[in-house]
Design a protein around this motif. Structure first.
Motif, PDB file in Angstrom:
ATOM      1  N   TYR A  59      45.306  43.982  39.371  1.00  0.00           N
ATOM      2  CA  TYR A  59      44.291  43.224  40.093  1.00  0.00           C
ATOM      3  C   TYR A  59      44.737  41.791  40.349  1.00  0.00           C
ATOM      4  O   TYR A  59      44.241  41.129  41.260  1.00  0.00           O
ATOM      5  CB  TYR A  59      42.977  43.219  39.308  1.00  0.00           C
ATOM      6  N   GLN A  86      48.527  50.605  31.144  1.00  0.00           N
ATOM      7  CA  GLN A  86      47.627  49.444  31.191  1.00  0.00           C
ATOM      8  C   GLN A  86      47.198  48.988  29.805  1.00  0.00           C
ATOM      9  O   GLN A  86      47.002  47.803  29.580  1.00  0.00           O
ATOM     10  CB  GLN A  86      46.352  49.798  31.954  1.00  0.00           C
ATOM     11  N   GLU A 103      50.992  52.312  45.148  1.00  0.00           N
ATOM     12  CA  GLU A 103      50.531  53.554  44.548  1.00  0.00           C
ATOM     13  C   GLU A 103      49.337  54.055  45.339  1.00  0.00           C
ATOM     14  O   GLU A 103      48.401  53.301  45.606  1.00  0.00           O
ATOM     15  CB  GLU A 103      50.141  53.357  43.081  1.00  0.00           C
ATOM     16  N   MET A 142      43.217  57.853  45.104  1.00  0.00           N
ATOM     17  CA  MET A 142      42.229  58.548  45.922  1.00  0.00           C
ATOM     18  C   MET A 142      40.840  57.943  45.769  1.00  0.00           C
ATOM     19  O   MET A 142      40.461  57.502  44.684  1.00  0.00           O
ATOM     20  CB  MET A 142      42.195  60.013  45.486  1.00  0.00           C
ATOM     21  N   ARG A 143      40.105  57.965  46.836  1.00  0.00           N
ATOM     22  CA  ARG A 143      38.702  57.533  46.794  1.00  0.00           C
ATOM     23  C   ARG A 143      37.842  58.560  47.514  1.00  0.00           C
ATOM     24  O   ARG A 143      38.299  59.262  48.413  1.00  0.00           O
ATOM     25  CB  ARG A 143      38.531  56.165  47.483  1.00  0.00           C
ATOM     26  N   ASP A 197      54.105  58.167  34.345  1.00  0.00           N
ATOM     27  CA  ASP A 197      52.893  57.346  34.395  1.00  0.00           C
ATOM     28  C   ASP A 197      52.354  57.137  32.978  1.00  0.00           C
ATOM     29  O   ASP A 197      52.623  57.951  32.091  1.00  0.00           O
ATOM     30  CB  ASP A 197      51.850  58.106  35.236  1.00  0.00           C
ATOM     31  N   GLN A 248      47.536  50.622  46.329  1.00  0.00           N
ATOM     32  CA  GLN A 248      47.625  49.419  45.508  1.00  0.00           C
ATOM     33  C   GLN A 248      49.078  48.932  45.513  1.00  0.00           C
ATOM     34  O   GLN A 248      49.974  49.644  45.027  1.00  0.00           O
ATOM     35  CB  GLN A 248      47.177  49.695  44.074  1.00  0.00           C
ATOM     36  N   ASN A 266      50.256  60.283  42.784  1.00  0.00           N
ATOM     37  CA  ASN A 266      49.962  60.896  41.477  1.00  0.00           C
ATOM     38  C   ASN A 266      49.909  62.415  41.622  1.00  0.00           C
ATOM     39  O   ASN A 266      49.240  62.950  42.502  1.00  0.00           O
ATOM     40  CB  ASN A 266      48.618  60.387  40.947  1.00  0.00           C
ATOM     41  N   GLU A 274      46.558  41.774  35.043  1.00  0.00           N
ATOM     42  CA  GLU A 274      45.357  41.081  35.531  1.00  0.00           C
ATOM     43  C   GLU A 274      45.460  39.558  35.406  1.00  0.00           C
ATOM     44  O   GLU A 274      44.704  38.846  36.056  1.00  0.00           O
ATOM     45  CB  GLU A 274      44.125  41.587  34.763  1.00  0.00           C
TER      46      GLU A 274
HETATM   47  P1  C2E Z   1      46.556  55.850  37.209  1.00  0.00           P
HETATM   48  O1  C2E Z   1      47.581  56.704  37.867  1.00  0.00           O
HETATM   49  O2  C2E Z   1      46.937  55.279  35.889  1.00  0.00           O
HETATM   50  O3  C2E Z   1      46.151  54.740  38.225  1.00  0.00           O
HETATM   51  C1  C2E Z   1      45.994  53.423  37.905  1.00  0.00           C
HETATM   52  C2  C2E Z   1      44.557  53.111  37.731  1.00  0.00           C
HETATM   53  O4  C2E Z   1      44.426  51.777  37.278  1.00  0.00           O
HETATM   54  C3  C2E Z   1      43.812  53.186  39.039  1.00  0.00           C
HETATM   55  O5  C2E Z   1      42.519  53.607  38.789  1.00  0.00           O
HETATM   56  C4  C2E Z   1      43.780  51.734  39.462  1.00  0.00           C
HETATM   57  O6  C2E Z   1      42.718  51.405  40.315  1.00  0.00           O
HETATM   58  C5  C2E Z   1      43.609  51.069  38.143  1.00  0.00           C
HETATM   59  N1  C2E Z   1      44.108  49.690  38.141  1.00  0.00           N
HETATM   60  C6  C2E Z   1      45.105  49.194  38.866  1.00  0.00           C
HETATM   61  N2  C2E Z   1      45.277  47.894  38.553  1.00  0.00           N
HETATM   62  C7  C2E Z   1      44.387  47.590  37.601  1.00  0.00           C
HETATM   63  C8  C2E Z   1      44.075  46.383  36.877  1.00  0.00           C
HETATM   64  O7  C2E Z   1      44.666  45.325  37.033  1.00  0.00           O
HETATM   65  N3  C2E Z   1      43.074  46.473  35.956  1.00  0.00           N
HETATM   66  C9  C2E Z   1      42.384  47.607  35.753  1.00  0.00           C
HETATM   67  N4  C2E Z   1      41.431  47.600  34.842  1.00  0.00           N
HETATM   68  N5  C2E Z   1      42.664  48.749  36.414  1.00  0.00           N
HETATM   69  C10 C2E Z   1      43.655  48.716  37.340  1.00  0.00           C
HETATM   70  P2  C2E Z   1      41.860  54.643  39.741  1.00  0.00           P
HETATM   71  O8  C2E Z   1      42.189  54.426  41.135  1.00  0.00           O
HETATM   72  O9  C2E Z   1      40.422  54.681  39.351  1.00  0.00           O
HETATM   73  O10 C2E Z   1      42.535  56.004  39.306  1.00  0.00           O
HETATM   74  C11 C2E Z   1      42.313  56.520  38.077  1.00  0.00           C
HETATM   75  C12 C2E Z   1      43.244  57.648  37.797  1.00  0.00           C
HETATM   76  O11 C2E Z   1      42.950  58.752  38.639  1.00  0.00           O
HETATM   77  C13 C2E Z   1      44.680  57.339  38.064  1.00  0.00           C
HETATM   78  O12 C2E Z   1      45.230  56.684  36.978  1.00  0.00           O
HETATM   79  C14 C2E Z   1      45.272  58.662  38.306  1.00  0.00           C
HETATM   80  O13 C2E Z   1      45.592  59.270  37.076  1.00  0.00           O
HETATM   81  C15 C2E Z   1      44.153  59.415  38.925  1.00  0.00           C
HETATM   82  N6  C2E Z   1      44.329  59.465  40.359  1.00  0.00           N
HETATM   83  C16 C2E Z   1      44.012  58.530  41.281  1.00  0.00           C
HETATM   84  N7  C2E Z   1      44.338  58.964  42.485  1.00  0.00           N
HETATM   85  C17 C2E Z   1      44.895  60.166  42.353  1.00  0.00           C
HETATM   86  C18 C2E Z   1      45.449  61.109  43.253  1.00  0.00           C
HETATM   87  O14 C2E Z   1      45.524  60.928  44.475  1.00  0.00           O
HETATM   88  N8  C2E Z   1      45.920  62.278  42.750  1.00  0.00           N
HETATM   89  C19 C2E Z   1      45.894  62.468  41.432  1.00  0.00           C
HETATM   90  N9  C2E Z   1      46.373  63.623  40.969  1.00  0.00           N
HETATM   91  N10 C2E Z   1      45.385  61.620  40.532  1.00  0.00           N
HETATM   92  C20 C2E Z   1      44.900  60.473  41.006  1.00  0.00           C
END
Ligand code: C2E
Ligand code: CA
Ligand code: CA
Length: 740
Positions: free
Chosen positions: A708, A653, A508, A511-512, A629, A494, A567, A689
């Motif tokens: 977004y 957020q 950033e 992961m998916r 974070d 992102q 992360n 957003e």
């Molecule tokens: P995070 O680190 O706070 O990541 C930001 C989350 O906000 C991401 O969700 C992202 O998709 C979402 N986001 C970004 N922009 C916006 C926006 O404008 N509006 C909204 N509503 N959401 C937005 P995601 O990708 O679902 O990840 C969720 C959490 O999972 C992350 O929160 C992070 O804590 C964790 N995560 C994701 N990838 C990894 C990774 O590779 N390793 C680790 N350890 N944790 C991860």
């Protein structure tokens, strides 16, 4: 000096032992007339007697003082000390010797005087040989009998003492009651255990000792009439102790539990030839300690030690009863499953001790919301269950659940850390959602998971449609293990935008999971499972490799200036070799550490701060930067900002979401911005957003945006497209796109 004395006795001068029954009887022959003394000696000699002679009263007294004699043959008329005086001496000194007096005609009165003084017999001089021998033999025979009697009597006395001793020093209370139930005997133990003196109890009815609630039972056992195997055995009763009794014994205040064995006492009634009951003999054993131990054990078996709440066994029992009652009364009841949100995080970051404390505090708050008859139990971990019997309607349950959520909302104080938790509550109602205990619990659990999936902090009633969701969760957990092997994980990126130039300054990595049947799964759905199932470490290892491989592709299109944020899971930072892994990968792929930023949450810093600081410092020395974070949502104070090599903070957020009006006033956002500015830190706003959010942030000094509004997280290919679009002049794009 008496001519016979030396030769006449063979016993040693210090021998005080009586010869009777052990050796030969010892006789003292006293006469002042040598001829008579000699003939007496000759007469008795050789008949199994030890003979000692005395020719004067003084000599006789000297012998009597020195030796023990069985029999004294005493001439009453002696020149120096008279026979009477000798007998007085014998009596005064308590000398145990029989005396046969010998006296001439003239001495009849004297003989009577001697008999009055306890002489055994009287021989009138001159006596016949036979008469003398017979009298001596009789005296000794009688004496032997008397001594045997005395021995038996003393043995009897001793054994009576012994029984008494045994009875009184028995660890048990031993008593007898008469036919009316009144104490006729009770041993000393009663005083030690109950504080009643023997005199206080003898003649009293046993019921004064028995606890009121046990009187009925006592009536059947205390005054037991039966003697056979039907007699009462091991009946437990509580006895009242004397007020102010022996305080050292920790009676249940004033009660003692005994185990009672009682048996009837009967004497044969001669006339009617039947046994007549005359009382009861009983033994009561103090089992207070055992009782208390049993109580503790059974309490521990049915309660959770940490919170003091009923455990799952007792809960099931209570729920079972409630179900039976609801069935009979045709009423509803509710079962709730409560799971604390974020508890695992607290446990992981603050440690188990604080985690336990949190559970205790939470249990205390939940308990206060209960009504009479409700049962709150701890199932284990951070899970609680509740049964609300006799539900008027579902609003009842809803209200209780609301109250639970409300009381948990207040921050918990764990040694100065203000910890916020919430709860997910699932509710199942009998009989609609299930008729058995297990079904109700299972369905409440499923409803609870539904809430967890929907972002936690709420409650839901069970609905059959939830079944699918929960089954999917279980399947998910299992297939995650296979995801790693099958290479189903992928990193998305992102972009982070500079608000002034509009250019991408970083990205950033998120992961998916490309699930074979469910499509793309977001990390919120599978990373918590990974944390719980020990998969976070291999997943993180994989992530580092994947990120480095992906970054090589950025370099090819001139993305050297674009910083990558990754992360870092708390578990991974905890692992000692994280730093080494990271450095190795960067070296191997030729990536500049300055291009990397790790994102950690505030919570990560707390559990093992020293270790975390070390790891992060080493990273900092390497050139990797660190971002906090979700800034503003963690537990910790700002102190760590000074202790850690922090370079960036990311506004959470939730604070950005609050911004609705670009001309409004959002103090939290402003405070975070000023903290960053004051400490000279980079600032990134997350979850941007809307245009107005972006404008407000920019106007107040936050210049890097992620959200977004600009880009969603996108796969590497698309990210490279986007990068290329901004790094290269138009027209070259297609050539490079071909390369990618
Ligand atoms: P995070 O680190 O706070 O990541 C930001 C989350 O906000 C991401 O969700 C992202 O998709 C979402 N986001 C970004 N922009 C916006 C926006 O404008 N509006 C909204 N509503 N959401 C937005 P995601 O990708 O679902 O990840 C969720 C959490 O999972 C992350 O929160 C992070 O804590 C964790 N995560 C994701 N990838 C990894 C990774 O590779 N390793 C680790 N350890 N944790 C991860
Ligand atoms: Ca993040
Ligand atoms: Ca975040």
């Amino acid at each position: 000096m008496n001519p016979f004395s030396a030769s006449a006795t063979s016993s040693s001068p210090h021998d005080t032992q009586t010869s009777l029954g052990i050796d030969q009887p010892r006789l003292l022959l006293v006469d002042d007339e040598p001829r008579l003394l000699a003939s007496l000696y000759e007469l008795l000699q050789g008949r199994g007697y030890q003979l000692v002679t005395a020719a004067t009263g003084g000599e006789a007294l000297a012998h009597l003082a020195r030796l023990r004699f069985d029999l004294v043959l005493l001439d009453l008329r002696l020149p120096d000390i008279g026979g009477h005086e000798i007998m007085d001496f014998i009596n005064e000194k308590g000398i145990d010797a029989d005396v046969i007096v010998m006296s001439g005609e003239v001495g009849i009165d004297a003989a009577i005087g001697a008999l009055k003084r306890g002489a055994y017999d009287y021989l009138r001089k001159p006596y016949s040989r036979e008469e003398l021998l017979k009298t001596v033999a009789n005296a000794l025979k009688q004496r032997r009998l008397e001594q045997a009697n005395a021995r038996i009597a003393s043995q009897l006395e001793n054994s009576e003492k012994m029984y008494r001793y045994l009875v009184d020093s028995s660890p048990d209370i031993i008593y007898t009651l008469n036919h009316e139930g009144k104490f006729t005997f009770i041993n000393d133990r009663a005083y030690q255990l109950l504080g009643y003196k023997r005199e206080e109890l003898i003649g009293q009815h046993y019921s004064i000792l028995v606890h009121d609630e046990d009187q009925e039972r006592a009536r059947y056992v205390f005054n037991e009439r039966r003697v056979d195997e039907r007699a009462s055995r091991n009946v437990e009763l509580r006895l009242k102790c004397h007020a102010g009794a022996n305080q050292e014994r920790t009676f249940n205040n004033t009660l003692m539990t005994i185990s009672l064995n009682a048996i009837g006492m009967h004497v044969p009634d001669q006339e009617v030839k039947r046994l007549e009951f005359y009382g009861t003999y009983g033994v009561a054993r103090d089992i207070t300690d055992r009782k208390r131990a049993e109580e503790v054990i059974s309490y521990q078996a049915y309660h959770d030690i940490l919170t003091d709440l009923p455990n799952r066994i007792l809960f099931k029992d209570r729920l079972g009863l409630a179900v039976i009652q609801a069935k009979r009364k045709q009423t509803e009841l509710a079962v709730m499953f409560i799971d604390l949100d974020r508890f695992k995080l607290v446990n992981d970051t603050l440690g188990h001790v604080k985690g336990d404390e949190l559970l205790q505090q939470a249990a205390g708050r939940l308990k206060e919301c209960l009504r009479k008859g409700d049962t709150l139990a701890r199932q284990g971990g951070d899970e609680f269950t509740i049964v609300l019997p006799e539900l008027r309607d579902r609003d009842d349950a809803r209200m209780v659940a609301d109250k639970f959520l409300e009381v948990l909302q207040e921050p918990f104080d764990l040694d100065g850390h203000a910890v916020h938790i919430s709860a997910s509550i699932g509710i199942a109602v009998y009989p609609t959602h299930g008729e058995s205990i297990d079904e109700l619990l299972r369905h409440a659990d499923i409803a609870m998971y539904q809430i967890k999936g929907q972002g936690k902090n709420g409650h839901a009633f069970y609905d059959p449609s939830m079944q699918d969701v929960s089954h999917q969760k279980i399947a998910l957990e299992q297939s995650l293990r296979r995801a790693l092997e099958n290479d189903e994980l992928e990193m998305y990126y992102q972009p982070q935008i500079d608000a002034i130039s509009g250019r991408i300054v970083g990205a950033e990595a998120l992961m998916r999971w490309n699930h074979p049947t469910r499509g793309i799964v977001s990390p919120g759905e599978f990373l918590p499972f990974a944390e719980e199932n020990g998969l976070m470490l291999p997943i993180s290892d994989w992530m580092i490799g994947a990120l480095c491989r992906d970054m090589l592709q950025w370099k090819n299109i001139g993305g050297n200036q674009v910083r990558l944020s990754l992360n870092l899971s708390p578990q991974y930072l905890d692992r000692g070799d994280f730093f080494e892994k990271m450095r190795g990968a960067l070296l191997r792929y030729g990536i500049a550490p300055s291009q990397i930023e790790v994102e950690i949450t505030e919570n990560i810093c707390i559990r093992n701060p020293q270790h975390a600081i070390e790891q992060l410092n080493k990273l900092g020395q390497l050139g990797v930067s660190v971002a906090i974070d979700d800034f503003g949502t963690g537990y910790s104070s700002l102190a760590y900002l000074h202790r850690f090599p922090v370079h960036t903070i990311k506004i959470d957020q939730s604070f950005v979401k609050e911004i609705h009006d670009e001309h409004g006033h959002y103090p939290v956002v402003l405070a975070i911005i000023s903290i960053a500015r004051g400490l000279g830190l980079n600032l990134i706003a997350e979850g941007v957003e809307t245009e107005s959010q972006a404008r407000y942030l920019r106007a107040n000094g936050c210049l890097t945006m992620q959200g977004y509004l600009y880009h969603r997280p996108i796969p590497l290919g698309r990210f490279i497209d986007v990068l290329r679009g901004q790094t290269l002049p138009a027209g070259v794009t297609n050539v490079l796109a071909f390369q990618a």
